[in-house]
Write a protein that holds these residues in place. Structure first.
Motif, short mmCIF file in Angstrom:
data_model
loop_
_atom_site.label_atom_id
_atom_site.label_comp_id
_atom_site.label_asym_id
_atom_site.label_seq_id
_atom_site.Cartn_x
_atom_site.Cartn_y
_atom_site.Cartn_z
N UNK A 82 6.16 13.40 25.84
CA UNK A 82 6.01 12.56 24.81
C UNK A 82 5.40 13.23 23.55
N UNK A 83 4.55 14.22 23.80
CA UNK A 83 4.01 15.05 22.45
C UNK A 83 4.87 15.66 21.60
N UNK A 84 5.98 16.42 22.10
CA UNK A 84 7.01 16.98 21.39
C UNK A 84 7.98 15.87 20.72
N UNK A 85 8.12 14.69 21.66
CA UNK A 85 8.99 13.72 21.04
C UNK A 85 8.38 13.10 19.56
N UNK A 86 7.00 13.05 19.66
CA UNK A 86 6.24 12.40 18.75
C UNK A 86 6.20 13.38 17.63
N UNK A 87 6.12 14.49 17.54
CA UNK A 87 6.14 15.73 16.75
C UNK A 87 7.45 15.63 16.09
N UNK A 88 8.58 15.52 16.82
CA UNK A 88 9.88 15.42 16.23
C UNK A 88 10.12 14.26 15.51
N UNK A 89 9.61 13.19 15.94
CA UNK A 89 9.69 11.92 14.91
C UNK A 89 8.99 11.92 13.66
N UNK A 90 7.98 12.64 13.74
CA UNK A 90 7.06 12.75 12.35
C UNK A 90 7.98 13.62 11.55
N UNK A 91 8.40 14.81 11.90
CA UNK A 91 9.13 15.69 11.04
C UNK A 91 10.49 14.90 10.46
N UNK A 92 10.94 14.10 11.51
CA UNK A 92 12.02 13.60 11.03
C UNK A 92 11.74 12.29 10.05
N UNK A 122 0.72 -1.29 -0.03
CA UNK A 122 0.03 0.32 0.02
C UNK A 122 1.02 1.33 -0.05
N UNK A 123 2.16 1.17 -0.14
CA UNK A 123 3.06 2.49 -0.13
C UNK A 123 2.94 3.05 1.32
N UNK A 124 2.67 2.50 2.28
CA UNK A 124 2.57 3.37 3.55
C UNK A 124 3.84 3.98 3.77
N UNK A 125 3.55 5.26 4.34
CA UNK A 125 4.84 5.84 5.22
C UNK A 125 4.93 5.71 6.52
N UNK A 126 5.59 5.22 7.16
CA UNK A 126 5.70 4.68 8.41
C UNK A 126 6.38 5.67 9.24
N UNK A 127 5.90 6.18 10.46
CA UNK A 127 6.51 6.96 11.49
C UNK A 127 6.73 5.88 12.63
N UNK A 128 7.75 5.65 13.41
CA UNK A 128 7.96 4.82 14.42
C UNK A 128 8.42 5.62 15.59
N UNK A 129 7.99 5.06 16.66
CA UNK A 129 8.34 5.89 17.99
C UNK A 129 8.57 4.36 18.91
N UNK A 130 9.68 4.03 19.31
CA UNK A 130 9.86 2.69 20.01
C UNK A 130 10.53 2.99 21.34
N UNK A 131 10.38 4.22 22.03
CA UNK A 131 11.08 4.33 23.08
C UNK A 131 10.52 5.72 23.56
#
Length: 626
Positions: free
Chosen positions: A82-92, A66-75
């Motif tokens: 947590x919210x800024x951590x998730x936001x930084x992971x998405x931009x990265x 399906x050509x998914x783009x994946x954002x992973x947060x495993x720690x």
């Protein structure tokens, strides 16, 4: 080239997809649910393989099909909201550029989704692993609510083809549902990942062994015995029993490595935990001179007092280890799958690979502590035995010396006994009381010195007032101890003192009176001008900092001078005690001289007696012989 196909305590990753067996049907089923729902909660027991299923099964399949783009947060580090951590992971991970400034974390999250959708129409999957870490870290309620609002906003906005997956340990599922009670859709659709059965695990592990370099051919029956050994406690010993998957992976990795190294392992009689223990021991022993640093890192910093895993930043881990060893120790432990490392935004985080590994490290720590305790016990027992022998020999020698020098010894013993009792009953208590008052005086001075910078001067004021009220009692105790010194001297003399002892007693009484008088003078000195304290507290109350600091300096000067005078008294007491000790040494030297003189005298008398007897008895012997 040697390549172990088993990841051990670490989960399978996308790069391991070709060696990930036994979960094909489950991967398809979970992938279909992820696509069908805006949010899916993947849960299961610790070590059941949730992360492996997602990383090596579901995510690669969805990326391909399906050509998914994946954002992973495993720690989820405890020191990161947590919210800024998730936001930084998405931009990265979505390659959206730098995180926007002057935007709240929630706005940054929305910006990331909007920007990602404008750049591509490919679906987005946000995969949040190890969600249970959020409930054990020191995150504030405000930070947790912000994350909850952000996640709910993602699925409520109905962004085009956006899917959210939360992976969490089964024992934390209830806490997740409580947390999302007001946003029920976040946890409404769940998917349980249970452990593989013994039969499934045997097939998967044998296929995986054949994918290693060099390939190994494992016998189903031998591996079945090991998998039964690591089945879930309480389940029957059948192929349908569930396996503690992560533990089975660790055992298989160790077994594969031992066979590559040429170690003969009879699997039928092998114990899975023993294999794991050997693997961990071999890994640490293989570090040679780096063992101590690795042991300290594992046992003291990566598990807590209850044996649970801790997350450690690379910076923190390097501070634990010697500078020249840090990189090698961390690298070798990571390659051995003992440590799991994750990297995000230029920062790396370490933790033990799995709870089972934490259990073995915790057992090593407990065993080491027991061993150290036993060594200490044996050492102390040996010291006690030597001490008893030394005391016995010394006692015999003292008795012999006493027998030879009974006259002088009695007098010396009385003098020594008097000094020892005087030290114990008079000087030592006095020294302790002075030391206690001196310590209190120093603390008082330090607290007074910091009162103008205290956050809450009222608390400091209450403490100082209490200390001032109790200070007369402390000085009174010192004066009582000084008077007790004279009393102790009188008890030691017992009314039977000689001229020399009477003079010494007079000196002790005079000394105790001087100490008591000086303590009284110090008490009056530090207690003078109580109105200055009132002036200090009034200045603090009205905010007159200049007056407060000037008054504080005057009071601190007085208190420090009082402490110095107490220290001078303490030094005098120590000098008196030292003089008693020196006199005891001199007495001992005189005793040795007298002993030598007595020995020479005894020898001389013996020789002279022998010569006299020979001279007297010789003629009689000669006469009989004649």
């Amino acid at each position: 080239m040697i390549r172990n196909p088993f990841p051990g305590p670490q989960p399978y990753r996308a790069a391991d997809r070709a060696r990930f067996f036994g979960r094909d049907a489950l991967s398809r089923k979970l992938a279909n649910q992820v696509l069908a729902r805006p949010a899916t909660t993947v849960f299961g027991p610790s070590g059941a393989g949730k992360s492996s299923l997602m990383e090596a099964g579901v995510l690669p399949a969805l990326e391909d099909s399906d050509g998914l783009r994946v954002v992973r947060v495993d720690a989820w580090p405890g020191d990161k909201a947590p919210l800024p951590w998730l936001g930084a992971a998405m931009f990265d991970m979505l390659s959206l550029g730098a995180l926007p400034e002057n935007r709240s974390p929630l706005e940054a999250l929305e910006d990331a989704i909007d920007l990602a959708e404008r750049r591509s129409d490919r679906p987005i999957l946000i995969y949040l692993d190890q969600v249970e870490q959020l409930f054990v870290s020191e995150h504030s309620e405000e930070e947790m609510n912000a994350l909850l609002q952000g996640l709910d906003g993602l699925i409520q906005a109905r962004h085009q083809d956006l899917h959210l997956v939360l992976a969490i340990r089964e024992d934390y599922l209830g806490r997740l549902r409580d947390w999302t009670r007001e946003q029920a859709e976040l946890s409404a659709h769940s998917f349980r990942v249970g452990p593989l059965s013994v039969g499934e695990m045997v097939k998967a592990m044998c296929r995986t062994a054949a994918e290693g370099e060099p390939a190994q051919r494992w016998d189903d029956g031998e591996i079945r015995a090991l998998m039964l050994d690591v089945r879930v406690p309480g389940q029957s010993k059948t192929d349908a029993a569930e396996v503690q998957t992560a533990f089975g992976q660790i055992v298989c990795r160790a077994l594969w490595q031992e066979r590559v190294a040429g170690v003969a392992v009879e699997v039928q009689g092998a114990d899975a935990e023993a294999i794991l223990q050997r693997y961990l021991d071999a890994t640490i022993e293989g570090l040679s001179g780096l063992q101590e640093g690795a042991r300290r890192l594992l046992e003291e910093h990566l598990i807590d007092e209850e044996g649970q895993r801790r997350l450690l930043t690379e910076k923190e881990a390097r501070l634990v280890l010697p500078v020249q060893e840090a990189a090698e120790v961390l690298g070798r432990l990571e390659r051995a799958a003992v440590l799991h490392a994750a990297e995000h935004q230029g920062s790396r985080y370490f933790e033990l690979g799995h709870d089972w590994l934490a259990k073995k490290v915790f057992e090593r720590r407990l065993a080491r502590k027991r061993e150290e305790a036993e060594k200490r016990r044996l050492t102390e027992e040996a010291v006690r035995r030597r001490t008893r022998r030394t005391i016995a020999v010394s006692y015999v020698l003292v008795l012999a010396a006493f027998a030879l020098t009974v006259g002088w010894g009695v007098q010396a013993l009385r003098a020594t006994s008097r000094d020892a009792q005087l030290l114990r009953a008079g000087y030592v208590p006095l020294l302790l009381r002075i030391g206690e008052v001196l310590a209190e005086q120093n603390v008082f001075s330090a607290q007074l010195n910091h009162i103008t910078t205290a956050t809450d001067p009222s608390d400091m004021r209450e403490w100082l007032e209490t200390a001032r009220r109790t200070r007369p009692l402390a000085f009174s105790i010192v004066k009582d101890a000084a008077r007790s010194l004279a009393a102790a001297d009188g008890k030691v003399d017992g009314g039977d003192a000689g001229v020399g002892q009477a003079a010494a007693s007079s000196g002790v009484r005079r000394f105790s009176e001087e100490i008591a008088a000086e303590v009284t003078a110090i008490e009056r000195f530090v207690s003078a001008n109580p109105e200055r304290f009132s002036q200090l507290f009034q200045a603090l109350t009205v905010g007159n900092r200049e007056l407060a600091e000037r008054t504080r300096d005057e009071l601190v000067k007085r208190e420090v001078e009082g402490a110095w005078r107490l220290w001078a008294i303490k030094s005098r007491v120590e000098e008196q005690m030292e003089s008693l000790t020196v006199e005891a040494r001199r007495r001992e030297d005189r005793g040795l001289v007298l002993l030598v003189i007595l020995a020479l005298l005894t020898l001389t008398v013996g020789v002279m007696t022998s010569l006299y007897a020979r001279r007297r008895l010789g003629p009689l012997r000669a006469t009989r012989g004649g």
